[in-house]
Write a protein that holds these residues in place. Structure first.
Motif, PDB file in Angstrom:
ATOM      1  N   ASP A   1      -9.734  -0.651   4.775  1.00 41.97           N
ATOM      2  CA  ASP A   1      -9.644  -1.815   3.897  1.00 41.97           C
ATOM      3  C   ASP A   1     -10.976  -2.133   3.241  1.00 41.97           C
ATOM      4  OD1 ASP A   1      -8.267  -3.896   2.689  1.00 41.97           O
ATOM      5  OD2 ASP A   1      -8.815  -5.324   4.245  1.00 41.97           O
TER       6      ASP A   1
ATOM      7  N   ASN B   1       0.790  -1.237   0.000  1.00 44.07           N
ATOM      8  CA  ASN B   1       0.000   0.000   0.000  1.00 44.07           C
ATOM      9  C   ASN B   1       0.823   1.288   0.000  1.00 44.07           C
ATOM     10  OD1 ASN B   1      -2.055  -1.787   0.148  1.00 44.07           O
ATOM     11  ND2 ASN B   1      -2.714  -1.264   2.233  1.00 44.07           N
TER      12      ASN B   1
ATOM     13  N   ARG C   1      -0.698  -5.061   9.732  1.00 41.14           N
ATOM     14  CA  ARG C   1      -2.059  -4.626   9.410  1.00 41.14           C
ATOM     15  C   ARG C   1      -2.673  -3.764  10.499  1.00 41.14           C
ATOM     16  NH1 ARG C   1      -5.362  -6.153   5.574  1.00 41.14           N
ATOM     17  NH2 ARG C   1      -4.712  -7.741   4.097  1.00 41.14           N
TER      18      ARG C   1
END
Lengths: 380, 380, 380, 380
Positions: A201, A89, A187
């Motif tokens: 997300d 990302n 995450r």
């Protein structure tokens, strides 16, 4: 149809699921040829993967900067035209930015950037370059979400008065309930993963689906996030109240990664004064339409009663299920049309605007939550 | 089994749908006999209706006060034991209150009262009298909502971490979009119908279903209501964020009367760290259970794998659908057991406590909305 | 509405499921009052049961012959008008026959008789008496099977060209795979249970549903039965090919009691040259209509778009599920209208004709199977 | 992974749907490269199509014979390895036969041949050549039909006692009810289309699905076909009773092209003494498993609880729907493994044996129908 478009790929090598998805999508309508790539930060692995999937190795570059430098040396008619950005990302922004600056068209995975500020910079870069930019909110590529967009556009719901979108998953249980995992995984680390986990997300997909289908813009949001454990700074569940621009409608976006047993349950229900409509991603080939009176109707892909935008996204006759690969392929097809300068419908692929608004939604939902669940306005 | 219980009925005459529902429910398990009534404020009509449905006319009283006065003259073994209150909402409180004061058992339609204050007074009256009080949150009478309660009680979901309840209808469109109707109908007049339309009529069912199934208590709520038109003071759509007592779980209650095409779509999804579960009122005989791993399971009524509380609510073998009349009958059965002093499960009928909490929810959701969608605590 | 109809009941005492079903059905629309009965061959038990359910004991007779003899002594205006026959199968014929001979109206459980010959005799008795005779093919009482009948009658399917009915259950596994049980149970003994087990018990419901909904008559059948074990003479699975009178349509009736996991899966699909339609008993409130072109439509009970016959069978607004008790109540309601001489639709209750044709189907399907799966014509 | 397999394609040019399906399937797992083709009988069109989809034109041959002749001149390491036969049905046999004789591996569309006799000859040719032969019964490529096969193989149903397969479509209405069309279309002309329309085109898929999932062989069939009009010689509806080798189970195959409103409704239900199982092609990612006792279970792709054969056929995590293109790709993947001499499961692709048995089924079902619906044995 013209010759295939020269496609470059950044990331997505080896067993990468997102790599398979994009590669197949690029093949499906015979529009793209993988011409160059940096599949992997390790050049040897990148080359090995190219050989494995029979991509010529002469334009498998050692790194992203070399990719750009070398391609720019080629004449325009040989140069890679579109680059798919499938890297982690935090690399989306710098790569996409440089690509746009150099005149490449870009297909970018989601999240487009890690901050709204970056998103605005990227937008500026695109405006300057005039390049095509496609963002893979894949679910807008399904024939039946496209059909909903056109039905609403055509007035079949009348004035929208209530919107309810959901994206429920349960997979994060394994991480969140394990102290070791939840305090170490990238995450759940805002530094690595951006300000929000759940809304970042998946909530953003539901946000995008609302704007894609209704044509309305969400102006204000109030968000309540849950992180379950005090040692976890990130949301793994978020409910967001929404209000619209120029509409009395209200709505709610429910997103969760702790909805145990849910797989990938994105769904949307929209109600207007003339009818209602529902769709679920896990049964993507069914749309449930409730006219003001009369029996509920079930729309399916491939029938003549569907809009052209929907029919364009179906390859086989009714009753032959198509899935997520086909949805992504539809987005690639839309980008191909744009790149070739052909006419296309605004619903054929999500754009920079969707990306900016998505980042706006993510940042503002975190802000609302942090400030005690107050109303915050989007700025984009 | 002992002789039938002597049942009195207030309201529910003529074509009253609620009258049919209660009357049938009282018959289904052979526990009650309609012994007296004030079916209608017009005594002649009340008598005519009694003759029509073959109820003896000697105890069809001319009004409520006479009903109480005359019945109190009878010896206890002849006196009506249970009185079902099916009158317009604002009469629930005074009638139920007087009945309790005089020692009658009461089955009361929802909403129990029009204010929380009245609800508390009613609670005090019941505590003093020791009478049985059943509130007809009918949906708790379904075998499969009872099964969910017992599955959660038995730990099949583990710790609850997310709750999502919905009650969507679309019927109010016909009133709300007509200026004449929306400004004159009693339903949208707070003076006649209580502080809330949508949460008062249906949101409270979703609230109750959460507490009934999870066993958790909702402590705090934040509510956003929609009334669509400035000349309408009442909510016809309400989304309520909820937090629980002693739990990190969060949740949302979505209620709407402008969800065009929806009929009576009450549904609930509950997720714990060991599993998830879902149920929908319009398909009441299916429960979807998602264990932490392994395939989703579909529970149906009448199977040996169900709890006793669930099995008690089923009359025929699996595959013979039972419906809303049967659910109401299960509540009547539970009250009958309580009246006779037999053992019964706390899940067999909703009580005064549910009524007080429901009024608390309704008032606080209105307060939250009026104050700009802030968190408000329940007090009950 | 006139006074309640005086109802007698034969059988159905104690824990009898069929007893509950009929008793509740008779109550639901306030049309009947249980006036007399032989609930049980044991008179004491019969009396005890009457007391338990608060039926006056003065007309609880010691046996069937006494029931008839004593009732016939009463003046017509006091005499029981309708008698429900819920006794074991082999008693249906002699009881119904004597009741008809004495002028009683009869509601008879299925199978109407044990042989086609008896069925014809019963038909003759009814023709002579002029009494009303209702046969409880309960599934025709659902609002949505009635709706199908009217939609087909109204031409919404055009000419029928294919019919496919199914009735699958799995419960007989427990008997059939146990040598002791399968060779001793009355259900699998033709002497006690009639010529057929599977087609006799459930296939005949599918046969009846075809004729009820389509209005077509089945003329010829070819049946293949399965009994799984050589020591079992009875079918526990039967597939029957069917042809119709005056139609090019063909069809199939699939019945099974060894369809493991199936509960009570009666379903029907009918296809005409203008549309198709489907229904399933376990989700009785949904009809799926496929117009020749355009999206599939889902009809539900209680909406104004339904036929009067369908709407008559619904008590509450859309979204309030009704079930099998309500379906049976609709049949009782139809019989009540007929008994009172009121107008009623031919679809309101199954009659003697349905009973004769059902016995014809059962006997001929056994004959077809025994003769090596050949075509056999119905004679009724 | 080795280099891509050299793939030749016969037919499937231009807008051919089957061409898209095979081409995409060959791409999806990166195993094949289209190396040569005769896309179209018109060489210019073939070349133009090759250019359109960016296939090199040097091995776009002018006709099939040239294709074979020229490829055979190439050294084995350059020669096309696998040839996909997508030509009109009557060409499948001669082309596949010659390809096998020359040592090519073949992927052949269905129907494999037009007669059983041809099928046997083809089988002999394959046995002689030792080549791999894959038949595209595409539906066996779905992860969940594969899962059923493995569940049954693993004993989860116990002994099979009932099998029920269906393939319903409604599309032929437009042809069959138009006298002009039904008497002139090639599809309804046995000379052009083979002995059977309905069983030949779709019934055979249901037949194959039964044998694929259960592992049982169908020995005997009795078939009743419908052609609706006297001037149409071909079946457009067929119901076939079936019996198995070495099993007491019975079954039925229902196929129809006049099931108005049905799209592509292939479905199967299989019942054993330990459980039942169901699957529907239009919702391919759901398998419904009914254990002997306990709640029904819904299996979905990608979960660890699935068999390896099933998991091999899924590319993304649970909740990402895959469809018919993915199913076909799984078959291509299986053939690729076989061609490379890698280990593979017998369930990975249908073979010559399936083709021979399918032709046997088709011919015998027509024979049964012509002889008055009698039992006929398969010979293969």
């Amino acid at each position: 149809m013209p010759k295939k478009i020269r496609l470059g790929i950044l990331g997505g090598g080896g067993d990468s699921l997102i790599g398979v998805l994009h590669r197949v999508a690029s093949f499906i309508n015979d529009n793209y040829e993988i011409t160059g790539a940096v599949f992997n930060p390790d050049h040897e692995q990148s080359l090995a993967f190219a050989r494995e999937i029979d991509v010529p190795t002469d334009r498998i570059y050692k790194d992203f900067d070399t990719f750009v430098a070398e391609e720019m040396k080629l004449p325009a008619e040989e140069r890679i035209q579109v680059v798919s950005v499938l890297t982690p990302n935090f690399l989306h922004f710098p790569m996409a930015h440089k690509l746009l600056e150099n005149g490449f068209h870009v297909i970018c995975e989601k999240p487009m950037t890690t901050t709204l500020e970056e998103a605005k910079q990227l937008q500026a870069a695109q405006e300057k370059s005039g390049s095509i930019f496609g963002l893979t909110h894949t679910y807008t590529g399904y024939p039946m979400t496209r059909q909903i967009r056109k039905m609403i556009e055509g007035g079949m719901l009348g004035n929208i008065q209530k919107v309810d979108a959901k994206y429920y998953q349960g997979w994060i249980n394994d991480l969140i309930h394990d102290k070791e995992k939840r305090t170490t995984t990238w995450r759940l680390d805002p530094a690595k993963s951006g300000a929000s986990c759940c809304n970042g997300d998946i909530g953003v997909h539901a946000f995008n689906m609302i704007e894609f289908t209704t044509g309305l813009r969400i102006n204000d949001i109030l968000c309540d996030m849950n992180s379950l454990y005090d040692d976890n700074p990130m949301d793994i569940d978020a409910t967001t109240l929404v209000r619209f621009d120029g509409s009395k409608a209200k709505g709610v976006i429910r997103a969760s990664q702790i909805a145990t047993g849910e797989e990938n349950n994105l769904s949307i229900a929209i109600y207007g004064d003339k009818g209602g409509i529902k769709w679920e991603q896990e049964n993507p080939n069914f749309v449930y339409y409730f006219p003001e009176s009369g029996p509920m109707q079930v729309y399916k892909p491939g029938h003549a009663y569907n809009s052209e935008l929907s029919l364009n996204g179906t390859k086989l006759p009714p009753g032959h299920p198509e899935g997520i690969f086909d949805a992504m392929a539809n987005i690639y097809l839309g980008v191909a049309k744009a790149v070739r300068g052909e006419a296309y419908d605004a619903g054929e692929f999500p754009t920079m605007t969707d990306g900016v608004r998505g980042m706006d939604f993510i940042e503002k939902s975190v802000a609302s939550n942090q400030q005690g669940n107050i109303w915050v306005s989007l700025e984009s």
